[in-house]
Scaffold this motif. Structure first.
Motif, mmCIF file in Angstrom:
data_model
loop_
_atom_site.group_PDB
_atom_site.id
_atom_site.type_symbol
_atom_site.label_atom_id
_atom_site.label_comp_id
_atom_site.label_asym_id
_atom_site.label_seq_id
_atom_site.Cartn_x
_atom_site.Cartn_y
_atom_site.Cartn_z
ATOM 1 N N GLY A 32 -0.959 -4.411 -4.939
ATOM 2 C CA GLY A 32 -1.187 -2.974 -4.850
ATOM 3 C C GLY A 32 -2.464 -2.578 -5.554
ATOM 4 O O GLY A 32 -3.378 -3.373 -5.742
ATOM 5 N N GLY A 33 -2.536 -1.327 -5.977
ATOM 6 C CA GLY A 33 -3.718 -0.822 -6.666
ATOM 7 C C GLY A 33 -4.486 0.182 -5.830
ATOM 8 O O GLY A 33 -4.135 0.481 -4.684
ATOM 9 N N HIS A 34 -5.561 0.741 -6.407
ATOM 10 C CA HIS A 34 -6.382 1.770 -5.750
ATOM 11 C C HIS A 34 -5.501 2.905 -5.224
ATOM 12 O O HIS A 34 -5.744 3.450 -4.139
ATOM 13 C CB HIS A 34 -7.194 1.169 -4.598
ATOM 14 N N ARG A 35 -4.481 3.252 -5.976
ATOM 15 C CA ARG A 35 -3.479 4.181 -5.459
ATOM 16 C C ARG A 35 -4.015 5.597 -5.293
ATOM 17 O O ARG A 35 -3.697 6.280 -4.312
ATOM 18 C CB ARG A 35 -2.250 4.170 -6.366
ATOM 19 N N HIS A 36 -4.817 6.057 -6.238
ATOM 20 C CA HIS A 36 -5.376 7.402 -6.090
ATOM 21 C C HIS A 36 -6.299 7.482 -4.884
ATOM 22 O O HIS A 36 -6.277 8.464 -4.129
ATOM 23 C CB HIS A 36 -6.127 7.805 -7.365
ATOM 24 N N GLU A 37 -7.111 6.443 -4.670
ATOM 25 C CA GLU A 37 -7.987 6.434 -3.506
ATOM 26 C C GLU A 37 -7.171 6.411 -2.216
ATOM 27 O O GLU A 37 -7.525 7.071 -1.233
ATOM 28 C CB GLU A 37 -8.919 5.223 -3.556
ATOM 29 N N GLN A 38 -6.076 5.645 -2.199
ATOM 30 C CA GLN A 38 -5.238 5.593 -1.000
ATOM 31 C C GLN A 38 -4.593 6.943 -0.723
ATOM 32 O O GLN A 38 -4.519 7.380 0.431
ATOM 33 C CB GLN A 38 -4.178 4.506 -1.154
ATOM 34 N N GLY A 40 0.812 -1.212 0.000
ATOM 35 C CA GLY A 40 0.000 0.000 0.000
ATOM 36 C C GLY A 40 0.843 1.258 0.000
ATOM 37 O O GLY A 40 2.056 1.236 0.260
ATOM 38 N N GLU A 41 0.189 2.383 -0.278
ATOM 39 C CA GLU A 41 0.895 3.655 -0.368
ATOM 40 C C GLU A 41 1.525 4.025 0.981
ATOM 41 O O GLU A 41 0.878 3.960 2.030
ATOM 42 C CB GLU A 41 -0.063 4.761 -0.811
#
Length: 507
Positions: free
Chosen positions: A365-371, A170-171
């Protein structure tokens, strides 16, 4: 020109049974031809070894361009349906050359793995908008405008670079923001390297199972308790042991430690789900000590402890003593909104370095903008302000619902769970079948959950209703509870009701 070789007749005859249709929306002649030949082979109308017409011959026979036939043949050859050679085009040999239209009638029923077959179907709660559905926060009170601005800034600052997989754990910004909040609000002791961002709490539970257990290991769950934990353990082929919950939460007997020594222990110590009990400090310390002595790991699910009504929040078990064998999990589904699908797992310090290589393979990973947006939402203070507003709202709704129950629910009952969270648990005498009541009130757009469905080994006291008030307007409480009371009374056993007092006071 019609085909000159009788061996080509089966395909032409098959295609001419229903001519191809020009100008069919979304389906070109080439696509129709391709699908027709493919289905003919699969259905056995064009058997293995059957010779097919040349592209020129077939095009003339069915009235399409030769290019369409050639393109269809090329794709069918690439897919392995036909074989192209100088000697002609033939249907390829198939392991199961004939797939009739109705073979599904005699096909064996699909078999679910044993681990899946052991899982009871969850109670169907219905839509999020149904009244009294547990686990749904006040969706209409979430500050969408603020969230949109955070998301816009995350997209602008992250740009195309944040469209890749990112770090599997995660970020970094979100992991640091979560840990800062947990250290202040919950007393969690950890470093950002111990935090893993997950797809909600359910993925965090699944990761605990993958990291720490082997098939056949024993796992303890609260009974009654959270069905998601039961499911995660059963899917890991674990031996799931229900441990009874009393007025103070999880209570394991000394015999259980000796007879059914656990590898994992699932508990919700700050607000037991669904009874609302708070695990007292002596039991917490005893549980930690015994887990250490038996080589067990404790999963602390802190799902909605942010919504305590008064005073300071109950501290997390994870930070109670140094180096506790506790995996701490949480989710933003209750504090923000379920569709966000962001949760987290805080690994013990000793476990984190050993787990990270495996997590690198398990996660993508993923959903980076939301994180990134969530990190800003937390660090800017918006998260804390939202929690404060929701605490006040849920306190008001709790009070109004309790008052409505006291006025209108004129059967013996007790109410628990009001010190925190977004639901009340109403225990009813066994004369009132909670599952039948829950089904009956669905026609009135209510979706309380029957308490008995939370228990693996239900007892008479596990009978009642779990009433979620997070996403139900307080203006509806009076008419809803009046209707609920009538349904409860109508679904009780007449012989048992005759001896019951009619007082609306909770007992």
């Amino acid at each position: 020109m019609p085909p000159t070789d009788d061996a080509t007749d089966p395909l032409v005859d098959f295609l001419l049974e229903a001519p191809l249709v020009r100008d069919r929306e979304g389906e070109s002649l080439q696509r129709q031809l391709l699908q027709r030949i493919r289905s003919g082979i699969l259905e056995g109308r064009l058997p293995s070894g059957c010779r097919l017409p040349g592209s020129r011959t077939l095009a003339a026979a069915i009235g399409v361009s030769r290019n369409s036939v050639t393109a269809a043949y090329d794709l069918l050859s690439a897919e392995g349906y036909i074989e192209l050679s100088r000697q002609g085009t033939r249907v390829a040999a198939m392991a199961r050359a004939k797939h009739g239209r109705h073979t599904s009638r005699s096909a064996p029923a699909p078999v679910i793995a044993a681990r899946g077959a052991s899982i009871r179907q969850n109670w169907q709660n219905g839509a999020d908008t149904l009244a009294f559905r547990p686990g749904v926060p006040a969706l209409g009170r979430f500050p969408l405008g603020v969230w949109k601005r955070c998301l816009d800034r995350a997209i602008t600052s992250g740009g195309a670079g944040a469209m890749g997989y990112g770090v599997p754990q995660g970020e970094e910004a979100l992991r640091a923001a979560i840990l800062h909040h947990l250290a202040v609000a919950r007393g969690v002791r950890a470093e950002p390297e111990q935090v893993v961002i997950t797809e909600g709490a359910q993925e965090a539970l699944a990761l605990c199972v993958r990291l720490l257990t082997n098939p056949g290991d024993t796992a303890w769950v609260e009974d009654p308790g959270y069905r998601g934990a039961q499911t995660a353990f059963l899917c890991g082929d674990l031996n799931v042991i229900p441990v009874r919950v009393d007025a103070d939460g999880l209570q394991a007997s000394p015999d259980a430690w000796a007879r059914e020594t656990p590898r994992l222990i699932y508990t919700t110590p700050s607000h037991q789900y669904p009874t609302g009990a708070v695990l007292p400090a002596p039991r917490r310390l005893d549980l930690i000590d015994k887990a250490r002595a038996h080589g067990a790991w404790i999963i602390e699910d802190d799902y909605d402890s942010e919504f305590r009504r008064s005073g300071e929040l109950v501290g997390a078990m994870q930070g109670l003593v140094p180096h506790a064998p506790v995996l701490y999990i949480g989710t933003f589904s209750k504090t923000l909104f379920p569709a966000l699908r962001i949760g987290f797992l805080v690994l013990p310090e000793a476990l984190a370095p050993r787990a990270m290589p495996l997590l690198d393979e398990l996660l993508r990973g993923g959903h980076r903008h939301e994180q990134l947006a969530l990190a800003e939402f937390i660090l800017s203070g918006q998260f804390g302000r939202h929690l404060g507003r929701m605490r006040r709202l849920y306190r008001s709704r709790r009070d109004l619902l309790q008052a409505a129950l006291a006025r209108h629910l004129d059967v013996p009952h007790t109410v628990a769970g009001g010190d925190s969270g977004m639901h009340l648990t109403v225990r009813l005498p066994a004369a009132f079948d909670d599952q039948r009541i829950a089904r009956a009130v669905r026609q009135y757009d209510m979706a309380p959950a029957p308490l008995s469905r939370f228990a693996l080994q239900p007892r008479p006291e596990d009978n009642g209703l779990v009433l979620g008030y997070g996403n139900t307007s307080e203006s509806l409480f009076e008419p809803l509870v009046q209707r609920l009371a009538k349904v409860v009374r109508a679904n009780g056993k007449e012989s048992d009701q005759a001896a019951m007092p009619r007082s609306g006071r909770a007992i």
